[in-house]
Design a protein around this motif. Structure first.
Motif, PDB file in Angstrom:
ATOM      1  N   MET A   1      47.449  35.130  40.630  1.00  0.00           N
ATOM      2  CA  MET A   1      48.813  34.615  40.472  1.00  0.00           C
ATOM      3  C   MET A   1      49.489  35.228  39.252  1.00  0.00           C
ATOM      4  O   MET A   1      50.678  35.551  39.283  1.00  0.00           O
ATOM      5  N   PHE A   2      48.728  35.394  38.175  1.00  0.00           N
ATOM      6  CA  PHE A   2      49.285  36.019  36.974  1.00  0.00           C
ATOM      7  C   PHE A   2      49.726  37.450  37.260  1.00  0.00           C
ATOM      8  O   PHE A   2      50.826  37.871  36.886  1.00  0.00           O
ATOM      9  N   VAL A   3      48.881  38.205  37.945  1.00  0.00           N
ATOM     10  CA  VAL A   3      49.215  39.588  38.286  1.00  0.00           C
ATOM     11  C   VAL A   3      50.428  39.633  39.196  1.00  0.00           C
ATOM     12  O   VAL A   3      51.327  40.462  39.033  1.00  0.00           O
ATOM     13  N   GLY A   4      50.479  38.734  40.177  1.00  0.00           N
ATOM     14  CA  GLY A   4      51.621  38.715  41.085  1.00  0.00           C
ATOM     15  C   GLY A   4      52.920  38.378  40.387  1.00  0.00           C
ATOM     16  O   GLY A   4      53.960  38.991  40.664  1.00  0.00           O
TER      17      GLY A   4
ATOM     18  N   ILE B   1      42.225  36.831  25.361  1.00  0.00           N
ATOM     19  CA  ILE B   1      42.577  38.138  24.801  1.00  0.00           C
ATOM     20  C   ILE B   1      42.965  39.123  25.902  1.00  0.00           C
ATOM     21  O   ILE B   1      43.885  39.939  25.732  1.00  0.00           O
ATOM     22  N   LEU B   2      42.281  39.043  27.034  1.00  0.00           N
ATOM     23  CA  LEU B   2      42.471  40.039  28.096  1.00  0.00           C
ATOM     24  C   LEU B   2      43.858  39.962  28.720  1.00  0.00           C
ATOM     25  O   LEU B   2      44.514  40.991  28.926  1.00  0.00           O
ATOM     26  N   PHE B   3      44.347  38.781  29.006  1.00  0.00           N
ATOM     27  CA  PHE B   3      45.641  38.641  29.673  1.00  0.00           C
ATOM     28  C   PHE B   3      46.796  39.182  28.830  1.00  0.00           C
ATOM     29  O   PHE B   3      47.581  40.018  29.298  1.00  0.00           O
ATOM     30  N   PRO B   4      46.958  38.737  27.575  1.00  0.00           N
ATOM     31  CA  PRO B   4      48.079  39.280  26.782  1.00  0.00           C
ATOM     32  C   PRO B   4      47.935  40.754  26.477  1.00  0.00           C
ATOM     33  O   PRO B   4      48.937  41.479  26.395  1.00  0.00           O
ATOM     34  N   ALA B   5      46.689  41.237  26.322  1.00  0.00           N
ATOM     35  CA  ALA B   5      46.499  42.651  26.001  1.00  0.00           C
ATOM     36  C   ALA B   5      46.966  43.540  27.153  1.00  0.00           C
ATOM     37  O   ALA B   5      47.699  44.519  26.953  1.00  0.00           O
TER      38      ALA B   5
ATOM     39  N   ALA C   1      62.616  35.632  36.855  1.00  0.00           N
ATOM     40  CA  ALA C   1      62.082  35.899  35.520  1.00  0.00           C
ATOM     41  C   ALA C   1      61.710  34.607  34.809  1.00  0.00           C
ATOM     42  O   ALA C   1      60.685  34.529  34.117  1.00  0.00           O
ATOM     43  N   GLY C   2      62.538  33.575  34.982  1.00  0.00           N
ATOM     44  CA  GLY C   2      62.209  32.283  34.385  1.00  0.00           C
ATOM     45  C   GLY C   2      60.945  31.681  34.983  1.00  0.00           C
ATOM     46  O   GLY C   2      60.116  31.099  34.277  1.00  0.00           O
ATOM     47  N   ARG C   3      60.771  31.839  36.300  1.00  0.00           N
ATOM     48  CA  ARG C   3      59.553  31.357  36.932  1.00  0.00           C
ATOM     49  C   ARG C   3      58.331  32.081  36.372  1.00  0.00           C
ATOM     50  O   ARG C   3      57.273  31.480  36.159  1.00  0.00           O
ATOM     51  N   THR C   4      58.478  33.379  36.115  1.00  0.00           N
ATOM     52  CA  THR C   4      57.352  34.140  35.558  1.00  0.00           C
ATOM     53  C   THR C   4      57.047  33.701  34.131  1.00  0.00           C
ATOM     54  O   THR C   4      55.888  33.452  33.771  1.00  0.00           O
ATOM     55  N   LEU C   5      58.099  33.604  33.307  1.00  0.00           N
ATOM     56  CA  LEU C   5      57.874  33.268  31.902  1.00  0.00           C
ATOM     57  C   LEU C   5      57.340  31.847  31.734  1.00  0.00           C
ATOM     58  O   LEU C   5      56.497  31.589  30.874  1.00  0.00           O
ATOM     59  N   VAL C   6      57.846  30.923  32.567  1.00  0.00           N
ATOM     60  CA  VAL C   6      57.365  29.547  32.462  1.00  0.00           C
ATOM     61  C   VAL C   6      55.975  29.404  33.068  1.00  0.00           C
ATOM     62  O   VAL C   6      55.133  28.662  32.545  1.00  0.00           O
ATOM     63  N   GLY C   7      55.714  30.129  34.162  1.00  0.00           N
ATOM     64  CA  GLY C   7      54.430  29.977  34.831  1.00  0.00           C
ATOM     65  C   GLY C   7      53.290  30.716  34.172  1.00  0.00           C
ATOM     66  O   GLY C   7      52.121  30.344  34.351  1.00  0.00           O
ATOM     67  N   VAL C   8      53.585  31.763  33.414  1.00  0.00           N
ATOM     68  CA  VAL C   8      52.524  32.555  32.797  1.00  0.00           C
ATOM     69  C   VAL C   8      51.778  31.743  31.735  1.00  0.00           C
ATOM     70  O   VAL C   8      50.552  31.859  31.600  1.00  0.00           O
TER      71      VAL C   8
ATOM     72  N   ALA D   1      46.505  45.838  38.677  1.00  0.00           N
ATOM     73  CA  ALA D   1      45.393  45.842  39.633  1.00  0.00           C
ATOM     74  C   ALA D   1      44.057  46.018  38.931  1.00  0.00           C
ATOM     75  O   ALA D   1      43.040  45.444  39.351  1.00  0.00           O
ATOM     76  N   ALA D   2      44.051  46.809  37.861  1.00  0.00           N
ATOM     77  CA  ALA D   2      42.820  46.963  37.083  1.00  0.00           C
ATOM     78  C   ALA D   2      42.405  45.644  36.444  1.00  0.00           C
ATOM     79  O   ALA D   2      41.208  45.318  36.374  1.00  0.00           O
ATOM     80  N   LEU D   3      43.384  44.851  35.986  1.00  0.00           N
ATOM     81  CA  LEU D   3      43.069  43.527  35.434  1.00  0.00           C
ATOM     82  C   LEU D   3      42.439  42.644  36.489  1.00  0.00           C
ATOM     83  O   LEU D   3      41.404  41.988  36.242  1.00  0.00           O
ATOM     84  N   LEU D   4      43.036  42.617  37.679  1.00  0.00           N
ATOM     85  CA  LEU D   4      42.502  41.766  38.738  1.00  0.00           C
ATOM     86  C   LEU D   4      41.099  42.212  39.152  1.00  0.00           C
ATOM     87  O   LEU D   4      40.183  41.384  39.313  1.00  0.00           O
ATOM     88  N   ALA D   5      40.911  43.521  39.305  1.00  0.00           N
ATOM     89  CA  ALA D   5      39.595  44.019  39.707  1.00  0.00           C
ATOM     90  C   ALA D   5      38.549  43.776  38.618  1.00  0.00           C
ATOM     91  O   ALA D   5      37.397  43.389  38.904  1.00  0.00           O
TER      92      ALA D   5
END
Length: 360
Positions: free
Chosen positions: A294-297, A170-174, A147-154, A261-265
């Motif tokens: 990477m963000f989606v993963g 806007i797209l990523f946080p939404a 979780a820390g890797r996700t929060l720091v890496g995002v 997956a919709a975000l990535l596509a």
């Protein structure tokens, strides 16, 4: 493995006071220290290096050079080394804290009042000391590190994506907030079903331990078929409860995975369209696709670990309840001196030669 039912807080009961003894507290202070700070610093450097690697990979796709290839290898390999080294150091910190917690919890369990011990189920003390401490250690060692890797890496990924393509601000946080809204209602249902499952595990363990303790009586009374049937029924109940939990978890993961997956596509299609019209260079398109993937993963990995995090938080609650139990008073009143003139404050008229017993 024996599971004890998770304890849900009662709204009518008063909150237990925070213990002043450090050995009876379970919080982040058990992990603080310079070694833990080094591990978190390595985690941050690894996350930043991974985000920078996507920028270099985009430039390498547009203009491949030896210098860019060496820089990409430095960022990717360096980020992996920092993350691995930090995880190893973090595991050592957690292992030492887990061993200390196990000792403190065992001491607290053995110093409980007799009235509290008589109300506990068979094997509950062993379950707290062994299973719950292992669950907490696994939570901090694996799930919290992920979780820390996700929060720091995002954060650096979001910055790189926003600089590369402005709608990503806007797209990523939404879409991340949308995934959180879809997942949140199911977390309560998972927690409720998890409590029922752990209660079924406790009934199964109790049936097994009772059969073992009464094995001589079962042998002489020909009650072995009854014990086997009862244990089989408890086992079937455990499997049913586990299936109920897995069903909700799978539904939650499908919903979150569909949004991500919709975000990535969507980013891939929109980026390709902009690149075809000349509005987005090739290097930025490659960088945008890599950072989005990477963000989606990372977010999907965090969502996958949410049920495990909930299970670990339940173990923390049970450990804190045992640590907060007021210990049995140690010591006692001193033995009165038989040569003294009085043995207690009530019977002040008794003399050393008085033969009548004190009835205070």
């Amino acid at each position: 493995m024996i599971h004890a039912p998770a304890v849900t807080p009662d709204a009518t009961s008063a909150p237990s006071p925070v213990p002043t003894d450090p050995s009876r507290r379970l919080d982040w202070r058990r992990l603080r220290g310079p070694v833990a700070a080094v591990a978190l610093l390595a985690l941050t450097l690894g996350a930043v290096g991974t985000a920078l690697g996507t920028v270099i990979a985009g430039r390498l796709a547009d203009d491949p050079t030896t210098a860019l290839l060496a820089l990409l290898a430095t960022c990717v390999v360096g980020a992996a080394l920092f993350d691995t080294a930090g995880q190893v150091v973090w595991a050592g910190v957690v292992d030492r804290a887990e061993g200390k917690l196990r000792g403190d919890l065992l001491s607290a369990a053995l110093h409980q009042p007799l009235a509290t011990l008589t109300e506990q189920a068979v094997g509950e003390v062993l379950d707290r000391v062994d299973d719950d401490t292992h669950a907490v250690g696994t939570l901090v060692r694996r799930q919290l590190w992920g979780a820390g890797r996700t929060l720091v890496g995002v954060l650096p990924m979001w910055v790189v994506a926003g600089v590369t393509w402005w709608p990503a601000w806007i797209l990523f946080p939404a879409l991340a907030a949308l995934a959180a809204l879809l997942v949140r209602p199911m977390l309560g249902e998972i927690a409720r079903r998890k409590v029922i499952e752990e209660a079924a595990w406790t009934d199964h363990a109790a049936a097994f331990e009772e059969s073992v303790a009464a094995r001589n009586d079962l042998r002489t009374s020909l009650g072995q078929p009854f014990a086997i049937r009862r244990l089989a029924q408890r086992s079937a109940e455990v499997h049913r409860r586990f299936r109920d939990v897995v069903t909700v978890e799978a539904k939650m993961l499908r919903r979150a995975g569909l949004v991500l997956a919709a975000l990535l596509a969507g980013v891939a299609v929109a980026g390709t369209a902009f690149a075809s019209s000349g509005g987005l260079p090739v290097d930025r398109l490659v960088t945008l696709f890599l950072v989005t993937a990477m963000f989606v993963g990372q977010v999907d990995n965090l969502i996958h670990h949410l049920p495990d995090i909930q299970e670990g938080l339940g173990a923390i609650t049970r450990i804190r309840q045992m640590l907060s139990v007021v210990p049995e008073p140690a010591g006692g009143a001193s033995v009165p001196d038989p040569r003294s003139g009085s043995s207690c404050a009530t019977c002040t008229s008794r003399t050393p030669r008085a033969r009548s017993p004190c009835r205070a």
